[in-house]
Design a protein around this motif. Structure first.
Motif, mmCIF file in Angstrom:
data_model
loop_
_atom_site.group_PDB
_atom_site.id
_atom_site.type_symbol
_atom_site.label_atom_id
_atom_site.label_comp_id
_atom_site.label_asym_id
_atom_site.label_seq_id
_atom_site.Cartn_x
_atom_site.Cartn_y
_atom_site.Cartn_z
ATOM 1 N N UNK A 67 12.543 -29.630 21.785
ATOM 2 C CA UNK A 67 11.426 -28.740 21.451
ATOM 3 C C UNK A 67 11.072 -27.776 22.580
ATOM 4 N N UNK A 68 11.669 -27.975 23.763
ATOM 5 C CA UNK A 68 11.271 -27.189 24.937
ATOM 6 C C UNK A 68 12.493 -26.650 25.673
ATOM 7 N N UNK A 69 12.214 -25.845 26.688
ATOM 8 C CA UNK A 69 13.305 -25.374 27.559
ATOM 9 C C UNK A 69 12.958 -25.542 29.032
ATOM 10 N N UNK A 70 11.820 -26.220 29.320
ATOM 11 C CA UNK A 70 11.452 -26.508 30.700
ATOM 12 C C UNK A 70 10.556 -27.747 30.734
ATOM 13 N N UNK A 71 10.576 -28.442 31.867
ATOM 14 C CA UNK A 71 9.857 -29.715 31.988
ATOM 15 C C UNK A 71 8.343 -29.511 32.043
ATOM 16 N N UNK A 72 7.904 -28.405 32.609
ATOM 17 C CA UNK A 72 6.469 -28.162 32.723
ATOM 18 C C UNK A 72 5.812 -28.129 31.342
ATOM 19 N N UNK B 249 7.989 -28.522 39.486
ATOM 20 C CA UNK B 249 8.343 -29.045 38.170
ATOM 21 C C UNK B 249 9.045 -27.983 37.321
ATOM 22 N N UNK B 250 8.601 -26.745 37.421
ATOM 23 C CA UNK B 250 9.262 -25.662 36.671
ATOM 24 C C UNK B 250 10.676 -25.407 37.178
ATOM 25 N N UNK B 251 10.943 -25.789 38.422
ATOM 26 C CA UNK B 251 12.272 -25.567 39.009
ATOM 27 C C UNK B 251 13.261 -26.686 38.680
ATOM 28 N N UNK C 240 -2.656 -32.571 38.472
ATOM 29 C CA UNK C 240 -1.400 -32.931 39.142
ATOM 30 C C UNK C 240 -0.275 -32.012 38.682
ATOM 31 N N UNK C 241 -0.214 -31.751 37.391
ATOM 32 C CA UNK C 241 0.839 -30.882 36.845
ATOM 33 C C UNK C 241 0.733 -29.478 37.428
ATOM 34 N N UNK C 242 -0.483 -28.971 37.515
ATOM 35 C CA UNK C 242 -0.677 -27.632 38.059
ATOM 36 C C UNK C 242 -0.376 -27.588 39.558
ATOM 37 N N UNK C 243 -0.820 -28.609 40.288
ATOM 38 C CA UNK C 243 -0.567 -28.662 41.732
ATOM 39 C C UNK C 243 0.926 -28.697 42.047
#
Length: 306
Positions: free
Chosen positions: A235-240, A200-202, A192-195
């Protein structure tokens, strides 16, 4: 026309669950009981009390039942369409199960189809609630935790619907990802994350001030000035990447594929324990949510008591 009263319907719901879930009966008997259960759910969703007669076949546009027309207007066009869609999955078979023209028993698949549609009705209650309350990363952690004490499939159906409406909502994306793990497995969550990776990265990442506000409003203070959070934005800079690591984390394996609970009957003791710890209602919003949870657990028995 009176409003729906949970207490008035508690006994009926308990009897319907007993007859359709807790004892062995024919599929024809199950279908008849499930149809009645679906009708109670429709009453709850449309807030129609027992002084007004309704039938599943009347749940449609330009119904011959004025009460249904009125309450569907209040529900809104989008959710009314969803209600009609779900009822149309139930009513043809359910109606056949109550008449003597249908002489053969129903298949397991037909029964399971109605049971799944009733879960859609349960999800619709929460879709409406979260849609009205404008869920965000600052949303009540108490409500979100309480919602997690439901069969994973209901959470999945709820978050899937809300994701289709708003694919940029971080909290919805986060909760949908977790519900996929708990309803299905991590493999499906990765897929689902990849699809949906491009979308999600946007998603706009929270600013430093937004993260600080989230920690203070959405976190649990475990020590003075130290908060435990569901979304570790720092800890991150993007939701993906955040969600990828959340899927990978050992903590999300605890109830993968419903290891802890899949059904109401497996979850009810967890829910009762939660209620004992969280007795007080600290806002009207939380109190309303408590009442919805109380409704969906009406008549349910713990698995070990069956």
């Amino acid at each position: 026309m009176t409003s729906f009263n949970d207490n008035e319907y508690a006994s009926l719901i308990g009897n319907l669950l007993h007859d359709t879930q807790y004892i062995k009966i024919s599929n024809m008997g199950k279908v008849s009981g499930l149809r009645k259960h679906a009708e109670v759910m429709v009453r709850k969703i449309l807030n129609i009390g027992s002084d007004t007669k309704i039938m599943l076949g009347q749940v449609r546009r330009d119904s011959n039942n004025a009460a249904i027309n009125s309450r569907m207007e209040a529900l809104g066009e989008e959710l009314s369409n969803r209600l009609i869609e779900v009822v149309n999955k139930i009513n043809p078979i359910g109606s056949a199960g109550t008449h003597t023209q249908h002489t053969e028993d129903f298949s397991d698949g037909e029964v399971e189809g109605i049971e799944d549609a009733i879960l859609d009705l349960y999800a619709l209650i929460f879709i409406r609630y979260f849609g009205d309350s404008q869920i965000s990363i600052y949303y009540s952690p108490k409500v979100l935790h309480e919602f997690s004490i439901l069969p994973p499939i209901i959470r999945y159906k709820t978050w899937s619907y809300l994701f289709k409406k708003d694919k940029n909502n971080i909290q919805v994306v986060n909760k949908l990802c977790l519900s996929i793990i708990k309803t299905f497995n991590k493999e499906r969550a990765y897929k689902w994350l990849e699809d949906n990776s491009e979308q999600i990265k946007a998603i706009s990442y929270p600013t430093e001030s937004e993260i600080k506000k989230y920690i203070q409003t959405g976190g649990v203070e475990v020590k003075p000035g130290l908060y435990q959070v569901s979304l570790d934005f720092q800890k991150y800079n993007n939701i993906y990447d955040l969600l990828y690591d959340k899927i990978k984390h050992s903590k999300t394996s605890i109830n993968e594929s419903g290891k802890m609970y899949k059904t109401f009957e497996e979850a009810i003791n967890h829910y009762n324990n939660f209620k004992e710890i969280n007795i007080q209602d600290d806002s009207e919003e939380v109190a309303i949510f408590h009442s919805l949870m109380e409704f969906v657990y009406l008549g349910r028995k713990a698995k070990e008591d069956l």
